[in-house]
Design a protein around this motif. Structure first.
Motif, PDB file in Angstrom:
ATOM      1  N   PRO A  79       1.168  13.950   1.843  1.00 30.92           N
ATOM      2  CA  PRO A  79       1.390  14.013   0.393  1.00 30.92           C
ATOM      3  C   PRO A  79       2.074  15.292  -0.078  1.00 30.92           C
ATOM      4  CG  PRO A  79      -0.838  13.248   0.880  1.00 30.92           C
ATOM      5  CD  PRO A  79      -0.251  13.723   2.167  1.00 30.92           C
ATOM      6  N   ASP A  80       1.925  16.393   0.680  1.00 25.55           N
ATOM      7  CA  ASP A  80       2.579  17.626   0.262  1.00 25.55           C
ATOM      8  C   ASP A  80       4.075  17.616   0.581  1.00 25.55           C
ATOM      9  OD1 ASP A  80       2.073  17.705   2.986  1.00 25.55           O
ATOM     10  OD2 ASP A  80       1.970  19.894   3.041  1.00 25.55           O
ATOM     11  N   HIS A  81       4.485  16.669   1.414  1.00 16.22           N
ATOM     12  CA  HIS A  81       5.907  16.510   1.720  1.00 16.22           C
ATOM     13  C   HIS A  81       6.519  15.400   0.864  1.00 16.22           C
ATOM     14  CE1 HIS A  81       9.702  16.463   3.608  1.00 16.22           C
ATOM     15  NE2 HIS A  81       9.441  15.688   4.642  1.00 16.22           N
ATOM     16  N   VAL A  82       5.890  14.241   0.845  1.00 19.88           N
ATOM     17  CA  VAL A  82       6.373  13.114   0.040  1.00 19.88           C
ATOM     18  C   VAL A  82       5.206  12.539  -0.758  1.00 19.88           C
ATOM     19  CG1 VAL A  82       7.458  10.844   0.039  1.00 19.88           C
ATOM     20  CG2 VAL A  82       8.171  12.560   1.723  1.00 19.88           C
ATOM     21  N   LYS A  83       5.304  12.631  -2.054  1.00 23.20           N
ATOM     22  CA  LYS A  83       4.323  12.011  -2.945  1.00 23.20           C
ATOM     23  C   LYS A  83       4.800  10.600  -3.255  1.00 23.20           C
ATOM     24  CE  LYS A  83       2.465  12.342  -7.669  1.00 23.20           C
ATOM     25  NZ  LYS A  83       2.497  13.106  -8.944  1.00 23.20           N
ATOM     26  N   VAL A  84       3.948   9.604  -2.969  1.00 21.78           N
ATOM     27  CA  VAL A  84       4.276   8.211  -3.280  1.00 21.78           C
ATOM     28  C   VAL A  84       3.450   7.809  -4.500  1.00 21.78           C
ATOM     29  CG1 VAL A  84       4.289   5.831  -2.456  1.00 21.78           C
ATOM     30  CG2 VAL A  84       4.808   7.709  -0.873  1.00 21.78           C
ATOM     31  N   TRP A  85       4.126   7.463  -5.561  1.00 16.61           N
ATOM     32  CA  TRP A  85       3.475   7.209  -6.858  1.00 16.61           C
ATOM     33  C   TRP A  85       3.909   5.849  -7.385  1.00 16.61           C
ATOM     34  CZ3 TRP A  85       4.738   6.503 -12.064  1.00 16.61           C
ATOM     35  CH2 TRP A  85       3.768   6.847 -13.012  1.00 16.61           C
ATOM     36  N   THR A  86       2.940   4.981  -7.668  1.00 19.45           N
ATOM     37  CA  THR A  86       3.232   3.626  -8.157  1.00 19.45           C
ATOM     38  C   THR A  86       2.996   3.546  -9.663  1.00 19.45           C
ATOM     39  OG1 THR A  86       2.710   2.592  -6.038  1.00 19.45           O
ATOM     40  CG2 THR A  86       2.593   1.191  -7.989  1.00 19.45           C
ATOM     41  N   LEU A  87       3.973   3.063 -10.385  1.00 21.36           N
ATOM     42  CA  LEU A  87       3.929   2.984 -11.841  1.00 21.36           C
ATOM     43  C   LEU A  87       2.800   2.064 -12.325  1.00 21.36           C
ATOM     44  CD1 LEU A  87       5.347   3.626 -14.588  1.00 21.36           C
ATOM     45  CD2 LEU A  87       6.741   1.575 -14.189  1.00 21.36           C
ATOM     46  N   PRO A  88       1.827   2.607 -13.064  1.00 23.08           N
ATOM     47  CA  PRO A  88       0.760   1.758 -13.602  1.00 23.08           C
ATOM     48  C   PRO A  88       1.119   1.288 -15.012  1.00 23.08           C
ATOM     49  CG  PRO A  88       0.146   4.071 -13.841  1.00 23.08           C
ATOM     50  CD  PRO A  88       1.555   4.038 -13.291  1.00 23.08           C
ATOM     51  N   ASP A 112      -4.185   0.918 -13.319  1.00 23.36           N
ATOM     52  CA  ASP A 112      -4.160   1.021 -11.866  1.00 23.36           C
ATOM     53  C   ASP A 112      -4.056   2.472 -11.408  1.00 23.36           C
ATOM     54  OD1 ASP A 112      -4.338  -0.041  -9.361  1.00 23.36           O
ATOM     55  OD2 ASP A 112      -2.316  -0.878  -9.302  1.00 23.36           O
ATOM     56  N   ASP A 113      -4.498   2.716 -10.186  1.00 21.66           N
ATOM     57  CA  ASP A 113      -4.415   4.041  -9.575  1.00 21.66           C
ATOM     58  C   ASP A 113      -3.007   4.210  -9.010  1.00 21.66           C
ATOM     59  OD1 ASP A 113      -4.534   6.304  -8.000  1.00 21.66           O
ATOM     60  OD2 ASP A 113      -6.369   5.745  -6.947  1.00 21.66           O
ATOM     61  N   PRO A 114      -2.219   5.154  -9.524  1.00 23.24           N
ATOM     62  CA  PRO A 114      -0.827   5.287  -9.059  1.00 23.24           C
ATOM     63  C   PRO A 114      -0.697   5.775  -7.617  1.00 23.24           C
ATOM     64  CG  PRO A 114      -1.380   7.063 -10.568  1.00 23.24           C
ATOM     65  CD  PRO A 114      -2.525   6.106 -10.606  1.00 23.24           C
ATOM     66  N   ILE A 115      -1.745   6.405  -7.074  1.00 27.63           N
ATOM     67  CA  ILE A 115      -1.684   6.874  -5.695  1.00 27.63           C
ATOM     68  C   ILE A 115      -2.221   5.819  -4.731  1.00 27.63           C
ATOM     69  CG2 ILE A 115      -2.408   8.704  -4.110  1.00 27.63           C
ATOM     70  CD1 ILE A 115      -0.490   9.594  -6.336  1.00 27.63           C
ATOM     71  N   ASN A 116      -3.192   5.045  -5.182  1.00 23.68           N
ATOM     72  CA  ASN A 116      -3.782   3.995  -4.351  1.00 23.68           C
ATOM     73  C   ASN A 116      -3.882   2.713  -5.169  1.00 23.68           C
ATOM     74  OD1 ASN A 116      -5.083   2.713  -2.183  1.00 23.68           O
ATOM     75  ND2 ASN A 116      -7.104   3.353  -2.913  1.00 23.68           N
ATOM     76  N   PRO A 117      -2.739   2.066  -5.466  1.00 24.97           N
ATOM     77  CA  PRO A 117      -2.736   0.897  -6.359  1.00 24.97           C
ATOM     78  C   PRO A 117      -3.523  -0.285  -5.804  1.00 24.97           C
ATOM     79  CG  PRO A 117      -0.599   1.176  -5.308  1.00 24.97           C
ATOM     80  CD  PRO A 117      -1.385   2.393  -4.969  1.00 24.97           C
ATOM     81  N   GLN A 118      -4.315  -0.913  -6.686  1.00 18.61           N
ATOM     82  CA  GLN A 118      -5.164  -2.034  -6.279  1.00 18.61           C
ATOM     83  C   GLN A 118      -4.971  -3.264  -7.153  1.00 18.61           C
ATOM     84  OE1 GLN A 118      -7.346  -1.803  -3.573  1.00 18.61           O
ATOM     85  NE2 GLN A 118      -6.441   0.219  -3.208  1.00 18.61           N
ATOM     86  N   ALA A 119      -4.097  -3.198  -8.148  1.00 18.67           N
ATOM     87  CA  ALA A 119      -3.986  -4.284  -9.126  1.00 18.67           C
ATOM     88  C   ALA A 119      -3.613  -5.617  -8.490  1.00 18.67           C
ATOM     89  CB  ALA A 119      -2.963  -3.914 -10.205  1.00 18.67           C
ATOM     90  N   ASN A 120      -2.724  -5.577  -7.499  1.00 18.37           N
ATOM     91  CA  ASN A 120      -2.293  -6.815  -6.843  1.00 18.37           C
ATOM     92  C   ASN A 120      -1.974  -6.488  -5.387  1.00 18.37           C
ATOM     93  OD1 ASN A 120      -0.949  -9.080  -5.839  1.00 18.37           O
ATOM     94  ND2 ASN A 120       0.128  -9.491  -7.755  1.00 18.37           N
ATOM     95  N   GLN A 121      -2.840  -6.929  -4.492  1.00 18.22           N
ATOM     96  CA  GLN A 121      -2.653  -6.594  -3.074  1.00 18.22           C
ATOM     97  C   GLN A 121      -1.404  -7.232  -2.475  1.00 18.22           C
ATOM     98  OE1 GLN A 121      -5.494  -8.311  -0.319  1.00 18.22           O
ATOM     99  NE2 GLN A 121      -6.058  -9.920  -1.776  1.00 18.22           N
ATOM    100  N   TRP A 122      -0.846  -8.226  -3.180  1.00 22.37           N
ATOM    101  CA  TRP A 122       0.352  -8.896  -2.689  1.00 22.37           C
ATOM    102  C   TRP A 122       1.614  -8.361  -3.356  1.00 22.37           C
ATOM    103  CZ3 TRP A 122      -1.121 -11.070   1.480  1.00 22.37           C
ATOM    104  CH2 TRP A 122      -2.366 -11.696   1.568  1.00 22.37           C
ATOM    105  N   SER A 123       1.493  -7.270  -4.101  1.00 23.93           N
ATOM    106  CA  SER A 123       2.657  -6.688  -4.762  1.00 23.93           C
ATOM    107  C   SER A 123       3.761  -6.406  -3.742  1.00 23.93           C
ATOM    108  CB  SER A 123       2.258  -5.379  -5.459  1.00 23.93           C
ATOM    109  OG  SER A 123       3.404  -4.676  -5.882  1.00 23.93           O
ATOM    110  N   TYR A 124       4.968  -6.846  -4.058  1.00 25.64           N
ATOM    111  CA  TYR A 124       6.086  -6.653  -3.125  1.00 25.64           C
ATOM    112  C   TYR A 124       6.301  -5.182  -2.797  1.00 25.64           C
ATOM    113  CZ  TYR A 124      10.754  -5.927  -1.379  1.00 25.64           C
ATOM    114  OH  TYR A 124      11.816  -5.481  -0.636  1.00 25.64           O
TER     115      TYR A 124
END
Length: 307
Positions: free
Chosen positions: A97-106, A71-83
């Motif tokens: 993004p230069d202030h807060v980087k949001v990163w999703t664990l793939p 999955d893409d950690p910046i734009n996750p697509q694996a499960n659109q219903w992910s909590y």
């Protein structure tokens, strides 16, 4: 004659000793300051924060079946219903993004059981997740030494976050404890009362991995490769006051009774979940006056805006 030779020998020995002492003193003081000047201590070069580095990184660890290793950690697509998307999307909209980087664990985020024997085992899945999470933290800390972190996870992701936070808080993690603004675990299977902070309604039980630890051999018949590891020895250490444990009363993943009763039924609940486990985005009975999702968003924004 003999006396003269003895005196001459003594003089030669003293001369050799004197020459050696002079050479030693000269070598040891070479490059030193002029006598009388105060010694100037070496100043360690401070690591600079590159311009592109964020002030804060919010790391999200989804639950079982809510992520994938590709999955893409910046734009996750694996499960659109992910909590966890109910939390990360609003945060991405609120900050640049230069202030807060949001990163999703793939990570694989699977849970091998008697109904899906082809899946990755729980142990292998969470080990993969923990390794990738620590890899991201380590890389960012080395590259962006001024960045601070909020790490949050749900269900299997909460177990991963809790394990990593425990290592950091006890001083043997990949980043120093003072770099962690908060660790937030929703429905953590290793939750226990008094370890971390519960911002919501009280719960009397414990995480399923604690309740089922004495019956692990029986549990393995339902979920092979899922070790019931019990409590986290040492707790959260320095992160105790900012490690938040959120659990819906009655959710058998994080609020299992000590007396497990029918262990096989509990093991099946771990696989299939329960209604309460899937309602954290809307359940008003977890944290008074709000939902779990909104509490995490509000807490994170306040922590970021006041840092």
């Amino acid at each position: 004659m003999r006396k003269s030779l003895t005196v001459a020998a003594v003089v030669i020995v003293l001369a050799v000793i004197g020459l050696g002492a002079f050479q030693y003193f000269n070598a040891s003081t070479e490059g030193s300051l002029v006598p009388g000047e105060p010694e100037v201590p070496e100043i360690a070069e401070e690591l600079a924060q590159p311009d592109w580095c964020p002030d804060v990184e919010f790391i999200s660890a989804p639950g079982s079946w809510e992520s994938s290793a590709e999955d893409d950690p910046i734009n996750p697509q694996a499960n659109q219903w992910s909590y966890m998307l109910s939390i990360t999307k609003p945060l991405q909209e609120a900050y640049t993004p230069d202030h807060v980087k949001v990163w999703t664990l793939p990570y694989t985020a699977q849970f091998k059981n008697i109904n899906s024997k082809e899946e990755m085992s729980y142990d292998d899945s969470r080990n993969e997740g923990a390794s990738k999470l620590k890899g991201e933290l380590g890389y960012m800390h080395e590259t962006c030494p001024g960045t601070k972190y909020i790490i949050a996870g749900f269900s299997q992701g909460a177990v991963i976050v809790g394990d990593v936070a425990s290592e950091i808080g006890q001083g043997h993690g990949v980043i120093p404890a003072d770099k962690v603004m908060g660790a937030i675990m929703v429905a953590d299977g290793r939750r226990e009362n008094g370890v971390g902070v519960n911002p919501g309604n009280p719960v009397s039980g414990v995480g399923a991995e604690i309740a089922l630890e004495p019956l692990e051999r029986l549990v393995q018949t339902v979920v092979p490769g899922a070790s019931m590891r019990g409590v986290r020895e040492g707790g959260f250490g320095e992160l105790q006051d900012r490690a938040f444990q959120i659990c819906a009363p009655g959710d058998s993943i994080c609020d299992a009774p000590y007396d497990v009763g029918n262990a096989l039924e509990r093991a099946h609940e771990m696989v299939g979940g329960n209604d309460l486990h899937s309602m954290y985005a809307t359940n008003p009975d977890v944290i008074p006056g709000t939902t779990t999702t909104q509490w995490i968003i509000d807490w994170s924004r306040n922590a970021i805006d006041t840092m």
